[in-house]
Motif scaffolding. Structure first.
Motif: not given
Length: 123
Positions: A31-37, A48-50, A65-70, A94-95
């Motif tokens: 699975a993958a999780t992403a952030w949208f706006r 971003s997604g992981i 360079g400004r946001f980090t997903i973990s 939104y995630c």
């Protein structure tokens, strides 16, 4: 599957925020999780997604360079650390989760969505 996003707020330009997305009911690491706006009057966009398996990370050029997903697999939580915030980062964040290990940047390819958390950055 349910997702609960939190951590938004009102900050000034240059400040930091950390968003959290707690996932329940995820039964596979494929699975993958992403952030949208979504900003007022604009379409929802990928941030971003992981991948849950392997942890590969992806970013939109506007936040690189400004946001980090973990992620914290033990807590079933994905974080979005947002540094050097700009007024143009103002949006509802939104995630979302999709089955399959590919992090897509397309809204329609995600199966589950959280309720959104508002981030407001003042200049």
């Amino acid at each position: 599957v349910q997702l609960q996003a939190s951590g938004g707020g009102l900050v000034q330009a240059g400040d930091t925020l950390r968003l959290s997305c707690v996932t329940s009911g995820r039964t596979s690491n494929d699975a993958a999780t992403a952030w949208f706006r979504q900003a007022p009057g604009k379409e929802r966009e990928f941030v971003s997604g992981i991948r849950w398996s392997g942890g590969n990370r992806y970013y939109a050029d506007s936040v690189k360079g400004r946001f980090t997903i973990s992620k914290d697999s033990a807590k079933n939580t994905v974080y979005l650390q947002m540094n050097s915030l700009k007024p143009e980062d103002t949006a509802v964040y939104y995630c979302a989760l999709r089955w399959g290990s590919t992090v897509h940047r397309t809204v329609e390819l995600y199966h589950y969505w959280g309720q959104g958390t508002l981030v407001t950055v003042s200049s």
